[in-house]
Write a protein that holds these residues in place. Structure first.
Motif, PDB file in Angstrom:
ATOM      1  N   ALA A  24     -17.669 -10.238  53.971  1.00 25.24           N
ATOM      2  CA  ALA A  24     -18.983 -10.578  54.524  1.00 25.24           C
ATOM      3  C   ALA A  24     -19.818 -11.220  53.427  1.00 25.24           C
ATOM      4  O   ALA A  24     -19.976 -10.653  52.352  1.00 25.24           O
ATOM      5  CB  ALA A  24     -19.658  -9.314  55.044  1.00 25.24           C
ATOM      6  N   LEU A  25     -20.315 -12.430  53.674  1.00 23.10           N
ATOM      7  CA  LEU A  25     -21.133 -13.149  52.686  1.00 23.10           C
ATOM      8  C   LEU A  25     -22.372 -13.701  53.359  1.00 23.10           C
ATOM      9  O   LEU A  25     -22.322 -14.093  54.521  1.00 23.10           O
ATOM     10  CB  LEU A  25     -20.366 -14.358  52.127  1.00 23.10           C
ATOM     11  CG  LEU A  25     -19.243 -14.160  51.139  1.00 23.10           C
ATOM     12  CD1 LEU A  25     -18.684 -15.530  50.761  1.00 23.10           C
ATOM     13  CD2 LEU A  25     -19.744 -13.444  49.900  1.00 23.10           C
ATOM     14  N   GLU A  26     -23.473 -13.773  52.621  1.00 23.75           N
ATOM     15  CA  GLU A  26     -24.657 -14.469  53.114  1.00 23.75           C
ATOM     16  C   GLU A  26     -24.330 -15.962  53.173  1.00 23.75           C
ATOM     17  O   GLU A  26     -23.670 -16.475  52.270  1.00 23.75           O
ATOM     18  CB  GLU A  26     -25.818 -14.285  52.121  1.00 23.75           C
ATOM     19  CG  GLU A  26     -26.238 -12.853  51.912  1.00 23.75           C
ATOM     20  CD  GLU A  26     -27.313 -12.414  52.895  1.00 23.75           C
ATOM     21  OE1 GLU A  26     -27.826 -13.264  53.654  1.00 23.75           O
ATOM     22  OE2 GLU A  26     -27.643 -11.219  52.900  1.00 23.75           O
ATOM     23  N   PRO A  27     -24.830 -16.691  54.193  1.00 20.65           N
ATOM     24  CA  PRO A  27     -24.612 -18.143  54.211  1.00 20.65           C
ATOM     25  C   PRO A  27     -25.206 -18.815  52.975  1.00 20.65           C
ATOM     26  O   PRO A  27     -24.798 -19.913  52.605  1.00 20.65           O
ATOM     27  CB  PRO A  27     -25.335 -18.606  55.484  1.00 20.65           C
ATOM     28  CG  PRO A  27     -25.429 -17.383  56.334  1.00 20.65           C
ATOM     29  CD  PRO A  27     -25.533 -16.214  55.393  1.00 20.65           C
ATOM     30  N   SER A  28     -26.155 -18.146  52.327  1.00 15.71           N
ATOM     31  CA  SER A  28     -26.756 -18.717  51.117  1.00 15.71           C
ATOM     32  C   SER A  28     -26.068 -18.217  49.848  1.00 15.71           C
ATOM     33  O   SER A  28     -26.570 -18.459  48.750  1.00 15.71           O
ATOM     34  CB  SER A  28     -28.245 -18.382  51.076  1.00 15.71           C
ATOM     35  OG  SER A  28     -28.417 -16.973  51.163  1.00 15.71           O
ATOM     36  N   ALA A  29     -24.933 -17.509  49.996  1.00 12.36           N
ATOM     37  CA  ALA A  29     -24.206 -17.042  48.804  1.00 12.36           C
ATOM     38  C   ALA A  29     -23.944 -18.244  47.900  1.00 12.36           C
ATOM     39  O   ALA A  29     -23.460 -19.287  48.351  1.00 12.36           O
ATOM     40  CB  ALA A  29     -22.904 -16.368  49.216  1.00 12.36           C
ATOM     41  N   MET A  30     -24.252 -18.102  46.627  1.00 15.21           N
ATOM     42  CA  MET A  30     -24.231 -19.250  45.718  1.00 15.21           C
ATOM     43  C   MET A  30     -22.869 -19.929  45.595  1.00 15.21           C
ATOM     44  O   MET A  30     -22.795 -21.138  45.431  1.00 15.21           O
ATOM     45  CB  MET A  30     -24.776 -18.834  44.358  1.00 15.21           C
ATOM     46  CG  MET A  30     -26.266 -18.542  44.443  1.00 15.21           C
ATOM     47  SD  MET A  30     -26.953 -17.954  42.899  1.00 15.21           S
ATOM     48  CE  MET A  30     -26.893 -19.443  41.931  1.00 15.21           C
ATOM     49  N   VAL A  31     -21.796 -19.147  45.720  1.00 16.30           N
ATOM     50  CA  VAL A  31     -20.468 -19.771  45.600  1.00 16.30           C
ATOM     51  C   VAL A  31     -20.255 -20.856  46.649  1.00 16.30           C
ATOM     52  O   VAL A  31     -19.595 -21.862  46.404  1.00 16.30           O
ATOM     53  CB  VAL A  31     -19.341 -18.709  45.695  1.00 16.30           C
ATOM     54  CG1 VAL A  31     -19.328 -18.010  47.063  1.00 16.30           C
ATOM     55  CG2 VAL A  31     -17.983 -19.350  45.432  1.00 16.30           C
ATOM     56  N   SER A 118     -29.034 -17.300  47.150  1.00 12.89           N
ATOM     57  CA  SER A 118     -30.110 -18.035  46.481  1.00 12.89           C
ATOM     58  C   SER A 118     -29.821 -19.521  46.513  1.00 12.89           C
ATOM     59  O   SER A 118     -28.730 -19.947  46.157  1.00 12.89           O
ATOM     60  CB  SER A 118     -30.228 -17.553  45.031  1.00 12.89           C
ATOM     61  OG  SER A 118     -31.091 -18.397  44.305  1.00 12.89           O
ATOM     62  N   LEU A 119     -30.787 -20.314  46.953  1.00  7.58           N
ATOM     63  CA  LEU A 119     -30.600 -21.757  46.954  1.00  7.58           C
ATOM     64  C   LEU A 119     -31.318 -22.368  45.761  1.00  7.58           C
ATOM     65  O   LEU A 119     -32.321 -23.058  45.895  1.00  7.58           O
ATOM     66  CB  LEU A 119     -31.073 -22.368  48.279  1.00  7.58           C
ATOM     67  CG  LEU A 119     -30.283 -21.889  49.503  1.00  7.58           C
ATOM     68  CD1 LEU A 119     -30.837 -22.511  50.789  1.00  7.58           C
ATOM     69  CD2 LEU A 119     -28.803 -22.228  49.372  1.00  7.58           C
ATOM     70  N   GLY A 120     -30.822 -22.042  44.593  1.00  6.35           N
ATOM     71  CA  GLY A 120     -31.373 -22.579  43.354  1.00  6.35           C
ATOM     72  C   GLY A 120     -30.227 -22.572  42.366  1.00  6.35           C
ATOM     73  O   GLY A 120     -29.450 -21.614  42.338  1.00  6.35           O
ATOM     74  N   VAL A 121     -30.098 -23.643  41.580  1.00  5.75           N
ATOM     75  CA  VAL A 121     -28.937 -23.730  40.692  1.00  5.75           C
ATOM     76  C   VAL A 121     -29.192 -22.987  39.383  1.00  5.75           C
ATOM     77  O   VAL A 121     -29.964 -23.436  38.542  1.00  5.75           O
ATOM     78  CB  VAL A 121     -28.559 -25.202  40.419  1.00  5.75           C
ATOM     79  CG1 VAL A 121     -27.324 -25.269  39.538  1.00  5.75           C
ATOM     80  CG2 VAL A 121     -28.311 -25.930  41.725  1.00  5.75           C
ATOM     81  N   HIS A 122     -28.578 -21.823  39.250  1.00  5.38           N
ATOM     82  CA  HIS A 122     -28.621 -21.019  38.019  1.00  5.38           C
ATOM     83  C   HIS A 122     -27.476 -20.030  38.128  1.00  5.38           C
ATOM     84  O   HIS A 122     -26.816 -19.962  39.176  1.00  5.38           O
ATOM     85  CB  HIS A 122     -29.970 -20.304  37.891  1.00  5.38           C
ATOM     86  CG  HIS A 122     -30.333 -19.474  39.098  1.00  5.38           C
ATOM     87  ND1 HIS A 122     -29.792 -18.227  39.336  1.00  5.38           N
ATOM     88  CD2 HIS A 122     -31.131 -19.753  40.158  1.00  5.38           C
ATOM     89  CE1 HIS A 122     -30.275 -17.763  40.486  1.00  5.38           C
ATOM     90  NE2 HIS A 122     -31.080 -18.671  41.013  1.00  5.38           N
ATOM     91  N   ALA A 123     -27.227 -19.263  37.071  1.00  4.69           N
ATOM     92  CA  ALA A 123     -26.150 -18.272  37.144  1.00  4.69           C
ATOM     93  C   ALA A 123     -26.543 -17.184  38.150  1.00  4.69           C
ATOM     94  O   ALA A 123     -27.694 -16.743  38.173  1.00  4.69           O
ATOM     95  CB  ALA A 123     -25.914 -17.667  35.766  1.00  4.69           C
ATOM     96  N   ALA A 124     -25.587 -16.781  38.975  1.00  2.00           N
ATOM     97  CA  ALA A 124     -25.875 -15.747  39.979  1.00  2.00           C
ATOM     98  C   ALA A 124     -26.092 -14.387  39.313  1.00  2.00           C
ATOM     99  O   ALA A 124     -25.767 -14.198  38.135  1.00  2.00           O
ATOM    100  CB  ALA A 124     -24.709 -15.662  40.959  1.00  2.00           C
ATOM    101  N   HIS A 125     -26.668 -13.447  40.057  1.00  2.64           N
ATOM    102  CA  HIS A 125     -26.869 -12.088  39.553  1.00  2.64           C
ATOM    103  C   HIS A 125     -25.843 -11.129  40.143  1.00  2.64           C
ATOM    104  O   HIS A 125     -25.749  -9.986  39.721  1.00  2.64           O
ATOM    105  CB  HIS A 125     -28.277 -11.596  39.927  1.00  2.64           C
ATOM    106  CG  HIS A 125     -29.368 -12.476  39.414  1.00  2.64           C
ATOM    107  ND1 HIS A 125     -29.484 -12.794  38.083  1.00  2.64           N
ATOM    108  CD2 HIS A 125     -30.371 -13.136  40.055  1.00  2.64           C
ATOM    109  CE1 HIS A 125     -30.517 -13.607  37.920  1.00  2.64           C
ATOM    110  NE2 HIS A 125     -31.067 -13.832  39.103  1.00  2.64           N
ATOM    111  N   ASP A 126     -25.106 -11.580  41.137  1.00  6.51           N
ATOM    112  CA  ASP A 126     -24.150 -10.707  41.828  1.00  6.51           C
ATOM    113  C   ASP A 126     -22.834 -11.445  42.016  1.00  6.51           C
ATOM    114  O   ASP A 126     -22.820 -12.640  42.343  1.00  6.51           O
ATOM    115  CB  ASP A 126     -24.690 -10.324  43.212  1.00  6.51           C
ATOM    116  CG  ASP A 126     -26.135  -9.885  43.167  1.00  6.51           C
ATOM    117  OD1 ASP A 126     -26.368  -8.679  43.000  1.00  6.51           O
ATOM    118  OD2 ASP A 126     -27.018 -10.772  43.271  1.00  6.51           O
TER     119      ASP A 126
END
Ligand code: PLP
Length: 243
Positions: A24-31, A118-126
């Motif tokens: 299960a992933l958020e549609p906004s999952a950074m990957v 998160s829709l922002g380009v940076h290293a994820a927290h999770d």
């Protein structure tokens, strides 16, 4: 499959083995948007004593750690000269209904994906670390017979300073178009040339290359754009030991 979570401030936690199934992933999952992701591939064979043998697994641990460093991902814990704790047991898994003595070679695929919504380009927290395993046959339909290789001189796979030396999904995404073209023209794989001059040989789609010329074996240097294969390294070590 094995799953473990990473949360900023908490580190890697809650490693668990669960039945294979969807994640299960958020549609906004950074990957899904920025491809912050790394993976590995380890072959497991049944040894003559019936035990399961992984081929130089610590080399895969070292390589995923180096891929993680490039992709700003905290590597999952591995220690004491052993790969990640679940791997030794995961490679003993086999397809349901397949008796131990008939177990085919298996491949273990550990991968790490950025899950922060998160829709922002940076290293994820999770992050999520997952290991899946499945039986494998010959890599090419041709088995160990010679294959036709297409020399690609338009698209490039990687350049120095990029991510060519890591096992990341983005490298493969960039390689698909040339792979499709090669297949349509009756070739089994693409031979990549260097990204600057499109002249010097780098590697084949998912394997390194070596040429024997007389008594000499030649292979491209690892200068950042070529994947440092464990097969490549092992061949060079064997060739040296044979003089
Ligand atoms: C995985 C991979 C290889 C081969 O690596 P091994 O460790 O020998 O299996 C070569 N090239 C690319 C692009 C790869 O992804």
């Amino acid at each position: 499959m094995f799953i473990m979570d990473y949360t900023a401030g908490q580190g890697w936690h809650d490693g668990r083995i669960v039945p294979y199934g969807p994640l299960a992933l958020e549609p906004s999952a950074m990957v899904l948007h920025y491809a912050q992701e790394v993976f590995e591939g380890l072959k497991a064979y049944r040894g003559p004593d019936g035990g399961v043998q992984l081929f130089r697994p610590m080399e895969n641990v070292r390589r995923i750690n180096s891929s993680c460093e490039r992709m700003c991902i905290h590597p999952p814990p591995a220690g004491g000269g052993r790969p990640w704790p679940p791997l030794s047991s995961s490679c003993a898994w086999r397809p349901a209904g397949c008796p131990p003595s008939r177990a085919p070679p298996c491949i273990s695929v550990p991968f790490i994906i950025a899950t922060t919504p998160s829709l922002g380009v940076h290293a994820a927290h999770d992050y999520l670390f997952c290991i899946i395993t499945c039986p494998v046959g010959a890599y090419y339909a041709e088995g160990i017979n010679p294959v036709k290789i297409y020399v690609e001189n338009e698209d490039v796979r990687a350049v120095k300073g990029g991510t060519g030396y890591t096992k990341c999904g983005g490298n493969y995404a960039a390689s698909i178009r040339a792979g499709e073209r090669a297949e349509q023209n009756g070739y089994a794989q693409v031979l990549w040339l260097d990204g600057v001059h499109r002249k010097y040989i780098e590697e084949v789609g998912s394997m390194n290359v070596m040429f024997q010329v007389g008594d000499t074996v030649l292979t491209p240097e690892l200068t950042g754009s070529v994947l440092p294969g464990i097969t490549r390294k092992s061949c060079l070590e064997l060739l040296k030991s044979w003089g």
